[in-house]
Design an enzyme around this catalytic site. Structure first.
Site, PDB file in Angstrom:
ATOM      1  N   GLU A  29      -4.996  -4.782 -22.157  1.00  0.00           N
ATOM      2  CA  GLU A  29      -4.211  -5.420 -21.103  1.00  0.00           C
ATOM      3  C   GLU A  29      -3.153  -4.458 -20.557  1.00  0.00           C
ATOM      4  O   GLU A  29      -2.434  -3.837 -21.343  1.00  0.00           O
ATOM      5  CB  GLU A  29      -3.523  -6.673 -21.668  1.00  0.00           C
ATOM      6  N   GLU A  60      -7.842 -11.644 -25.653  1.00  0.00           N
ATOM      7  CA  GLU A  60      -7.871 -10.743 -26.808  1.00  0.00           C
ATOM      8  C   GLU A  60      -9.177 -10.810 -27.591  1.00  0.00           C
ATOM      9  O   GLU A  60      -9.705  -9.779 -28.032  1.00  0.00           O
ATOM     10  CB  GLU A  60      -6.686 -11.021 -27.745  1.00  0.00           C
ATOM     11  N   PHE A  83       0.565  -6.559 -28.635  1.00  0.00           N
ATOM     12  CA  PHE A  83       1.433  -6.750 -29.803  1.00  0.00           C
ATOM     13  C   PHE A  83       0.517  -7.173 -30.947  1.00  0.00           C
ATOM     14  O   PHE A  83      -0.405  -7.975 -30.749  1.00  0.00           O
ATOM     15  CB  PHE A  83       2.475  -7.849 -29.564  1.00  0.00           C
ATOM     16  N   ASP A  85       0.784  -9.206 -33.150  1.00  0.00           N
ATOM     17  CA  ASP A  85       0.718 -10.666 -33.314  1.00  0.00           C
ATOM     18  C   ASP A  85      -0.512 -11.246 -32.608  1.00  0.00           C
ATOM     19  O   ASP A  85      -1.075 -12.250 -33.040  1.00  0.00           O
ATOM     20  CB  ASP A  85       1.975 -11.303 -32.728  1.00  0.00           C
ATOM     21  N   PHE A  86      -0.918 -10.620 -31.528  1.00  0.00           N
ATOM     22  CA  PHE A  86      -2.015 -11.179 -30.723  1.00  0.00           C
ATOM     23  C   PHE A  86      -3.392 -10.917 -31.346  1.00  0.00           C
ATOM     24  O   PHE A  86      -4.392 -11.456 -30.880  1.00  0.00           O
ATOM     25  CB  PHE A  86      -1.998 -10.633 -29.289  1.00  0.00           C
ATOM     26  N   ILE A  87      -3.423 -10.066 -32.381  1.00  0.00           N
ATOM     27  CA  ILE A  87      -4.726  -9.841 -33.030  1.00  0.00           C
ATOM     28  C   ILE A  87      -5.214 -11.144 -33.668  1.00  0.00           C
ATOM     29  O   ILE A  87      -6.408 -11.349 -33.870  1.00  0.00           O
ATOM     30  CB  ILE A  87      -4.660  -8.704 -34.079  1.00  0.00           C
ATOM     31  N   HIS A 129       6.345 -11.752 -31.643  1.00  0.00           N
ATOM     32  CA  HIS A 129       6.076 -10.386 -31.186  1.00  0.00           C
ATOM     33  C   HIS A 129       6.616  -9.348 -32.165  1.00  0.00           C
ATOM     34  O   HIS A 129       6.888  -8.217 -31.779  1.00  0.00           O
ATOM     35  CB  HIS A 129       6.734 -10.127 -29.824  1.00  0.00           C
TER      36      HIS A 129
END
Lengths: 328, 345
Positions: A29, A60, A83, A85-87, A129
């Site tokens: 992104e 994602e 970030f 966290d988004f995984i 985040h």
């Protein structure tokens, strides 16, 4: 030797590898004109074009899945998750898919992809985040989890990661992005699964990852002036974990402290400690083995609260002094 | 658009003239038609044999059988090229057979043997054959849908002529990645043929209770992807839709979406006691709209095969399966000493 920031070192690795190997491409992104949320891919769109610096929608799971699909056809994708966290939005693809394909398909295929993800607190980005999820990712056989602490390691490990035939989680730390260090212009790799003794010492072994390596070295330098010599070990790769280097070190120093930013409960320190106390190094242990992890809370926004949520130099120093001084 | 919901009398298969006109228009040779028939017979025998092996206690794990859905697998396979890539769902035996997988290796994998496609690591749900660009079945519903974006992207970047066939069920269409993937495949104009094999039930959930607006394929409109919804139990109709779709995709015009309405005879998996549908409904589909029965009638009516020849092909297909079972049963188990292999490449 040229000095580069941690961020520039990773960019240089990507840049050089894309020049060397046309199968390598980036996706993620805002990685094009914007240059990525942290600016890591800045300038790469102009150099390599839209095809190889491929901007994606905010999807994602499909970013990671796209990397998987392309890697099955011989490409070498490097995906950016903005970030860490988004995984979690892509964990099915990372864990149920990528991590298992080589095994589940009887060794007849592999998934040579890298997923970059900056984690860590310290930027006031609050609970969603700022997490350090590397311990979570270590639980999945088939994945490689890399976690560099210096610009030098970041470049060498990134080149190894891209050339490795397995799915790699390349965990960066957003506060380290601006830290500087010497980075050779040349192509060099650092082996995956090999820890490094960042600073030798006889009195205590401290195992730490990413930003905690830097903090621990500061503490070690300070304590050295008082005659306390701290051995600092950076695993560099958390999965597979180089327990041998750690066990050998503890057999010499007789003391062990593990420091990480990830929440203490379920954190990787437990894994290190279990490996050490279950090894022959047990006979050489002179003090309780300890861990200093992040507090078991979400990362708060307020600066003071945020700092208090993860280990700081003062606490690391206090722990080391207590262990070496026989006060615990 | 499919016309029925599976209730009522025997499906009218149409006249001999209509069938022959269609076959001629589609340039399907007698050999191709016989090939379709043989493929469907082989799949049917594989699935019934799988059920039999399970009942005999020879299968360690679960299985998802596709008996009743054979026309979808056969029709797709006839419409695409052998080297096209396939990403498949968990009910995958039929599609792999239609793609030309080695039946012995499939059966060996089904029985968990070392000679199986996955050396016994995958079982029924994860059969894959990378030699023939069969990228495998997926145990996570919808898990393969976004991976097809990556395969399509690689094909495009590598400037290749193959396309990616991605097959999933009606249940998978309700996973979030379905929408992410449709959007990205359309956005990037990727060579992906998405096929929703709607067998009316996601495990026990009737599609009408799970999907807000039917047909599922109309969702493609939201992404500007052309679509069709066809009778999945009519192998020639499936072939026609897939040919149109595959030609579109191969011509570089981007993704295409085909939904096939079909029906599975067996339960979802081995634990299924069919509490959510009636025996009458299952019997109705078997008796009145079975894909093999319907196609056999056409072949006999158009004198492409006579009854003896049709029977012979069916017997040959059965023999292939019987031999595969012999091969699999005679094959060694994976050695326990190899347990830790294949975790890392």
């Amino acid at each position: 030797m040229p000095e580069l920031s941690y961020l520039e070192a990773i960019r240089q690795a990507l840049w050089q590898e894309m020049k060397r190997d046309e199968r390598v491409f980036l996706l993620g992104e805002d990685i094009g004109r914007y240059g990525g949320a942290f600016g890591l891919t800045h300038g790469m769109l102009d150099e390599f074009g839209e095809e190889r610096v491929r901007e994606t929608p905010i999807s994602e799971a499909t970013i990671v899945a796209t990397a998987i699909g392309a890697s099955l056809l011989g490409m070498r994708p490097v995906a950016e998750i903005m970030f860490m966290d988004f995984i979690l939005l892509a964990l099915d693809q990372m864990v149920n898919q990528a991590a298992k394909m080589h095994f589940m398909f009887g060794g007849r295929t592999s998934v040579p992809m890298v997923v970059r993800m900056p984690g860590g607190s310290g930027s006031g980005a609050a609970s969603q985040h700022s997490q350090s999820l590397e311990s979570v990712l270590m639980h999945f056989p088939g994945l490689i989890v890399i976690n560099p602490s210096t610009p030098y390691d970041a470049k060498g490990l990134m080149l190894s990661a891209i050339r490795n035939p397995n799915p790699v989680c390349f965990v960066e730390h957003k506060i380290l992005y601006k830290t500087k260090g010497e980075v050779p212009e040349d192509d060099y790799t650092i082996p995956i699964g090999v820890a490094e003794i960042k600073r030798p010492g006889r009195d205590i072994t401290v195992v730490a990852n990413n930003i905690m390596v830097i903090k621990t070295i500061h503490v070690a330098e300070k304590l050295s002036k008082e005659g306390i010599e701290v051995e600092v070990i950076d695993p560099r790769t958390l999965l597979p974990l180089d327990t041998k280097t750690i066990i050998d070190s503890v057999a010499r120093t007789g003391r062990l402290l593990v420091v990480h930013e990830a929440c203490q409960t379920g954190g990787w320190a437990g894994e290190v400690i279990a490996s050490v106390v279950g090894s022959p190094a047990f006979d050489y242990i002179d003090a309780p083995v300890r861990r200093l992890g992040g507090k078991d809370i979400p990362i708060p926004y307020n600066r003071g609260l945020e700092m208090a949520a993860v280990p700081q130099e003062a606490e690391i120093e206090q722990e080391i002094r207590a262990l070496v001084g026989g006060k615990i | 658009m499919s016309d029925d919901n599976g209730k009522g009398a025997e499906k009218d298969i149409g006249s001999r003239e209509q069938f022959e006109e269609m076959v001629k228009r589609l340039e399907l040779s007698d050999n191709s038609l016989i090939g379709l028939y043989r493929t469907m017979c082989t799949i049917r025998h594989f699935e019934y044999m799988a059920d039999k092996l399970y009942a005999a206690g020879k299968v360690h794990g679960t299985m998802h059988l596709s008996a009743g859905q054979e026309a979808v697998a056969a029709g797709i396979s006839q419409a695409v090229r052998p080297d096209d890539y396939l990403i498949n769902h968990h009910r995958g035996h039929g599609h792999f057979i239609a793609k030309g997988a080695d039946i012995n290796m499939m059966m060996a994998e089904f029985l968990g043997k070392d000679t199986g496609y996955n050396h016994g690591r995958g079982g029924s749900m994860h059969i894959a054959d990378f030699q023939s660009n069969n990228l495998g079945a997926n145990g996570i519903v919808g898990g393969g849908i976004p991976q097809a974006v990556g395969v399509g992207l690689a094909l495009k970047m590598q400037k290749r002529k193959e396309i990616c066939i991605c097959i999933f069920g009606d249940g998978a269409a309700n996973e979030g990645v379905f929408h992410e993937a449709m959007n990205m495949a359309a956005l990037w104009n990727l060579p992906v043929l998405y096929i929703c094999e709607n067998n009316k039930y996601g495990m026990s959930m009737d599609v009408e209770h799970a999907v807000a607006k039917l047909p599922i394929a109309q969702r493609a409109d939201a992404y500007g992807i052309p679509w069709a919804c066809v009778d999945g139990n009519d192998v020639v109709e499936v072939y026609e839709a897939m040919k149109t779709a595959a030609d579109h995709v191969r011509a570089g015009k981007g993704p295409y979406f085909v939904e096939t309405i079909t029906y599975r005879y067996f339960g979802h998996s081995k634990s299924d006691r069919n509490l959510y549908r009636s025996k009458e409904e299952i019997e109705d589909w078997k008796r009145n709209r079975d894909p093999i029965m319907r196609f056999t009638k056409h072949l006999l009516q158009s004198e492409i095969l006579d009854e003896g020849q049709a029977q012979e092909i069916d017997t040959q297909a059965e023999q292939v399966i019987v031999k595969a079972v012999e091969y699999a049963e005679a094959s060694p188990e994976p050695d326990i000493s190899t347990l830790m292999e294949y975790v890392y490449a």
